[in-house]
Design a protein around this motif. Structure first.
Motif, PDB file in Angstrom:
ATOM      1  N   THR A  28       0.818  -1.212   0.000  1.00 11.64           N
ATOM      2  CA  THR A  28       0.000   0.000   0.000  1.00 11.64           C
ATOM      3  C   THR A  28       0.853   1.262   0.000  1.00 11.64           C
ATOM      4  O   THR A  28       2.011   1.267   0.424  1.00 11.64           O
ATOM      5  CB  THR A  28      -0.906   0.031   1.238  1.00 11.64           C
ATOM      6  N   TYR A  29       0.243   2.330  -0.472  1.00 13.61           N
ATOM      7  CA  TYR A  29       0.800   3.678  -0.390  1.00 13.61           C
ATOM      8  C   TYR A  29      -0.350   4.658  -0.233  1.00 13.61           C
ATOM      9  O   TYR A  29      -1.527   4.309  -0.466  1.00 13.61           O
ATOM     10  CB  TYR A  29       1.658   4.015  -1.616  1.00 13.61           C
ATOM     11  N   ALA A  30      -0.027   5.878   0.146  1.00 11.36           N
ATOM     12  CA  ALA A  30      -1.051   6.907   0.367  1.00 11.36           C
ATOM     13  C   ALA A  30      -0.716   8.145  -0.462  1.00 11.36           C
ATOM     14  O   ALA A  30       0.450   8.462  -0.699  1.00 11.36           O
ATOM     15  CB  ALA A  30      -1.152   7.268   1.843  1.00 11.36           C
ATOM     16  N   VAL A  31      -1.751   8.843  -0.876  1.00 10.48           N
ATOM     17  CA  VAL A  31      -1.628  10.086  -1.641  1.00 10.48           C
ATOM     18  C   VAL A  31      -2.344  11.182  -0.869  1.00 10.48           C
ATOM     19  O   VAL A  31      -3.467  10.978  -0.370  1.00 10.48           O
ATOM     20  CB  VAL A  31      -2.249   9.942  -3.052  1.00 10.48           C
ATOM     21  N   THR A  32      -1.707  12.343  -0.759  1.00  8.94           N
ATOM     22  CA  THR A  32      -2.314  13.455  -0.020  1.00  8.94           C
ATOM     23  C   THR A  32      -2.203  14.739  -0.819  1.00  8.94           C
ATOM     24  O   THR A  32      -1.269  14.903  -1.619  1.00  8.94           O
ATOM     25  CB  THR A  32      -1.645  13.623   1.362  1.00  8.94           C
ATOM     26  N   ALA A  75      -6.843  16.170   2.072  1.00 11.62           N
ATOM     27  CA  ALA A  75      -7.400  14.927   1.562  1.00 11.62           C
ATOM     28  C   ALA A  75      -6.328  13.848   1.494  1.00 11.62           C
ATOM     29  O   ALA A  75      -5.169  14.128   1.161  1.00 11.62           O
ATOM     30  CB  ALA A  75      -7.995  15.152   0.179  1.00 11.62           C
ATOM     31  N   VAL A  76      -6.728  12.615   1.809  1.00 12.12           N
ATOM     32  CA  VAL A  76      -5.810  11.466   1.772  1.00 12.12           C
ATOM     33  C   VAL A  76      -6.528  10.300   1.119  1.00 12.12           C
ATOM     34  O   VAL A  76      -7.703  10.025   1.431  1.00 12.12           O
ATOM     35  CB  VAL A  76      -5.337  11.063   3.187  1.00 12.12           C
ATOM     36  N   GLU A  77      -5.834   9.615   0.215  1.00  8.29           N
ATOM     37  CA  GLU A  77      -6.337   8.388  -0.395  1.00  8.29           C
ATOM     38  C   GLU A  77      -5.290   7.292  -0.223  1.00  8.29           C
ATOM     39  O   GLU A  77      -4.091   7.525  -0.380  1.00  8.29           O
ATOM     40  CB  GLU A  77      -6.629   8.581  -1.881  1.00  8.29           C
ATOM     41  N   ILE A  78      -5.774   6.083   0.094  1.00  7.98           N
ATOM     42  CA  ILE A  78      -4.890   4.939   0.306  1.00  7.98           C
ATOM     43  C   ILE A  78      -5.134   3.928  -0.809  1.00  7.98           C
ATOM     44  O   ILE A  78      -6.292   3.584  -1.109  1.00  7.98           O
ATOM     45  CB  ILE A  78      -5.139   4.296   1.680  1.00  7.98           C
ATOM     46  N   TYR A  79      -4.046   3.466  -1.430  1.00  9.65           N
ATOM     47  CA  TYR A  79      -4.133   2.555  -2.576  1.00  9.65           C
ATOM     48  C   TYR A  79      -3.339   1.282  -2.295  1.00  9.65           C
ATOM     49  O   TYR A  79      -2.363   1.288  -1.536  1.00  9.65           O
ATOM     50  CB  TYR A  79      -3.579   3.209  -3.836  1.00  9.65           C
ATOM     51  N   ALA A  80      -3.767   0.196  -2.961  1.00  9.85           N
ATOM     52  CA  ALA A  80      -3.028  -1.066  -2.982  1.00  9.85           C
ATOM     53  C   ALA A  80      -2.459  -1.258  -4.386  1.00  9.85           C
ATOM     54  O   ALA A  80      -3.152  -1.036  -5.388  1.00  9.85           O
ATOM     55  CB  ALA A  80      -3.938  -2.237  -2.622  1.00  9.85           C
ATOM     56  N   VAL A  81      -1.194  -1.657  -4.450  1.00 13.90           N
ATOM     57  CA  VAL A  81      -0.520  -1.823  -5.741  1.00 13.90           C
ATOM     58  C   VAL A  81      -1.055  -3.066  -6.438  1.00 13.90           C
ATOM     59  O   VAL A  81      -1.112  -4.156  -5.852  1.00 13.90           O
ATOM     60  CB  VAL A  81       1.000  -1.932  -5.541  1.00 13.90           C
ATOM     61  N   GLY A  82      -1.470  -2.907  -7.704  1.00 13.40           N
ATOM     62  CA  GLY A  82      -1.973  -4.017  -8.498  1.00 13.40           C
ATOM     63  C   GLY A  82      -1.106  -4.272  -9.714  1.00 13.40           C
ATOM     64  O   GLY A  82      -0.214  -3.485 -10.041  1.00 13.40           O
ATOM     65  N   LYS A  85      -3.611  -2.202 -12.575  1.00 14.72           N
ATOM     66  CA  LYS A  85      -3.957  -0.904 -12.000  1.00 14.72           C
ATOM     67  C   LYS A  85      -3.938  -1.007 -10.482  1.00 14.72           C
ATOM     68  O   LYS A  85      -3.986  -2.106  -9.912  1.00 14.72           O
ATOM     69  CB  LYS A  85      -5.345  -0.463 -12.474  1.00 14.72           C
ATOM     70  N   ASP A  86      -3.834   0.128  -9.835  1.00 13.88           N
ATOM     71  CA  ASP A  86      -3.852   0.177  -8.376  1.00 13.88           C
ATOM     72  C   ASP A  86      -5.296   0.300  -7.872  1.00 13.88           C
ATOM     73  O   ASP A  86      -6.138   0.944  -8.514  1.00 13.88           O
ATOM     74  CB  ASP A  86      -3.009   1.352  -7.873  1.00 13.88           C
ATOM     75  N   PHE A  87      -5.552  -0.317  -6.729  1.00 12.52           N
ATOM     76  CA  PHE A  87      -6.903  -0.367  -6.186  1.00 12.52           C
ATOM     77  C   PHE A  87      -7.042   0.634  -5.036  1.00 12.52           C
ATOM     78  O   PHE A  87      -6.180   0.709  -4.156  1.00 12.52           O
ATOM     79  CB  PHE A  87      -7.226  -1.770  -5.669  1.00 12.52           C
ATOM     80  N   LEU A  88      -8.117   1.397  -5.055  1.00 15.69           N
ATOM     81  CA  LEU A  88      -8.409   2.333  -3.973  1.00 15.69           C
ATOM     82  C   LEU A  88      -8.929   1.570  -2.761  1.00 15.69           C
ATOM     83  O   LEU A  88      -9.930   0.847  -2.842  1.00 15.69           O
ATOM     84  CB  LEU A  88      -9.439   3.364  -4.432  1.00 15.69           C
ATOM     85  N   ILE A  89      -8.257   1.728  -1.630  1.00 17.73           N
ATOM     86  CA  ILE A  89      -8.682   1.075  -0.390  1.00 17.73           C
ATOM     87  C   ILE A  89      -9.657   1.949   0.384  1.00 17.73           C
ATOM     88  O   ILE A  89     -10.686   1.483   0.887  1.00 17.73           O
ATOM     89  CB  ILE A  89      -7.463   0.741   0.489  1.00 17.73           C
ATOM     90  N   GLY A  90      -9.331   3.243   0.503  1.00 15.65           N
ATOM     91  CA  GLY A  90     -10.212   4.137   1.247  1.00 15.65           C
ATOM     92  C   GLY A  90      -9.705   5.572   1.210  1.00 15.65           C
ATOM     93  O   GLY A  90      -8.600   5.859   0.722  1.00 15.65           O
ATOM     94  N   THR A  91     -10.524   6.474   1.722  1.00 17.24           N
ATOM     95  CA  THR A  91     -10.211   7.897   1.718  1.00 17.24           C
ATOM     96  C   THR A  91     -10.397   8.469   3.126  1.00 17.24           C
ATOM     97  O   THR A  91     -11.137   7.931   3.946  1.00 17.24           O
ATOM     98  CB  THR A  91     -11.121   8.666   0.733  1.00 17.24           C
ATOM     99  N   VAL A  92      -9.702   9.611   3.343  1.00 12.84           N
ATOM    100  CA  VAL A  92      -9.798  10.327   4.619  1.00 12.84           C
ATOM    101  C   VAL A  92      -9.822  11.809   4.313  1.00 12.84           C
ATOM    102  O   VAL A  92      -9.065  12.299   3.467  1.00 12.84           O
ATOM    103  CB  VAL A  92      -8.604   9.991   5.539  1.00 12.84           C
TER     104      VAL A  92
END
Length: 261
Positions: A28-32, A75-82, A85-92
């Motif tokens: 996983t990684y996060a984007v802000t 804003a924060v989004e958490i992704y799983a590496v695919g 494509k990468d999958f969105l796990i959740g947002t904050v």
């Protein structure tokens, strides 16, 4: 308009749900971001699986009004590496007013990090998992590099500083090689200029001629009858080596054997 530096630290997360059954091991990684035009990303955690740890810091140049606003958010989004494509796990959505303390009306505490834990909203709308996050506010003068940038990752900032320091060290080493003290105590120029190349080539050609001359002389001496002359330090110095008495006796008996034969 006066600016401030907002530091956001995405520390870790717990209890994440795998977004796809095809993922063998979740990474996983996060984007802000504050402005969607400038998004910053953490490194990829490949060990924690459902409980990743990033501990990445991000710096945003914002106004005083944004810092003191009650609805200002990050804003924060958490992704799983695919594989494809990468999958969105959740947002904050992180409201600064819920974390940063006020020192007086319209101002926030400067230089003091505040920590909080926020629920993660899955794409379905349900909450699952927790994001651990920290925030701090600094004066813009503390980060002069952000005068021309709106946002930057602290990790990338350190990489730029290290590369710049490496470049300066490389240049300093190159300068020391070009100017080295000679045996007389004066500095000598080791640059590859035209004069130096001409001088070096002339010296090399002269030395080559002298060496060829020595080789020719040595060859002639080798083909001629040996008279005891020697070659010393590249100079041909004829030198007659007298026979010692034992050598004279040997020469006498050798002639006697030849006469008898």
């Amino acid at each position: 308009m006066e600016k401030q530096i907002l530091e956001i630290n995405l520390i870790s997360a717990q209890g994440l749900k795998t977004p796809s059954a095809n993922l063998r091991r979740m990474q996983t990684y996060a984007v802000t971001w504050i402005n969607p035009a400038t998004k910053l990303r953490t490194s990829v955690d490949s060990v924690g699986v459902e409980n990743p740890t990033w501990n990445d810091k991000f710096l945003f140049r914002v106004s005083n009004e944004f810092i003191s606003g009650d609805t200002s958010a990050v804003a924060v989004e958490i992704y799983a590496v695919g594989c494809i494509k990468d999958f969105l796990i959740g947002t904050v959505r992180f409201l600064l007013s819920t974390c940063l303390k006020r020192t007086k009306p319209g101002e926030r505490s400067i230089g003091t990090p505040s920590f909080t834990a926020l629920q993660i909203r899955r794409p379905s709308g349900r909450f699952q998992g927790v994001l651990n996050i920290a925030a701090a506010v600094y004066h813009s003068s503390d980060y002069a590099i952000l005068d021309k940038l709106s946002a930057v990752s602290f990790r990338e900032l350190m990489k730029k500083k290290e590369s710049e320091a490496h470049r300066l060290r490389r240049l300093s080493r190159g300068g020391s090689r070009r100017s080295q003290p000679s045996s007389g105590g004066e500095s000598c120029d080791l640059s590859d200029g035209a004069d130096s190349s001409t001088s070096s080539s002339s010296t090399a050609s002269t030395a080559l001629k002298e060496w060829n001359s020595v080789r020719e002389t040595a060859g002639k001496m080798k083909g001629a009858k040996s008279d005891g002359s020697g070659l010393l330090c590249g100079l041909v110095t004829p030198r007659k080596i007298p026979f010692c008495p034992p050598d004279q006796n040997l020469e006498f008996w050798a002639k006697a054997f030849e006469e008898n034969d």
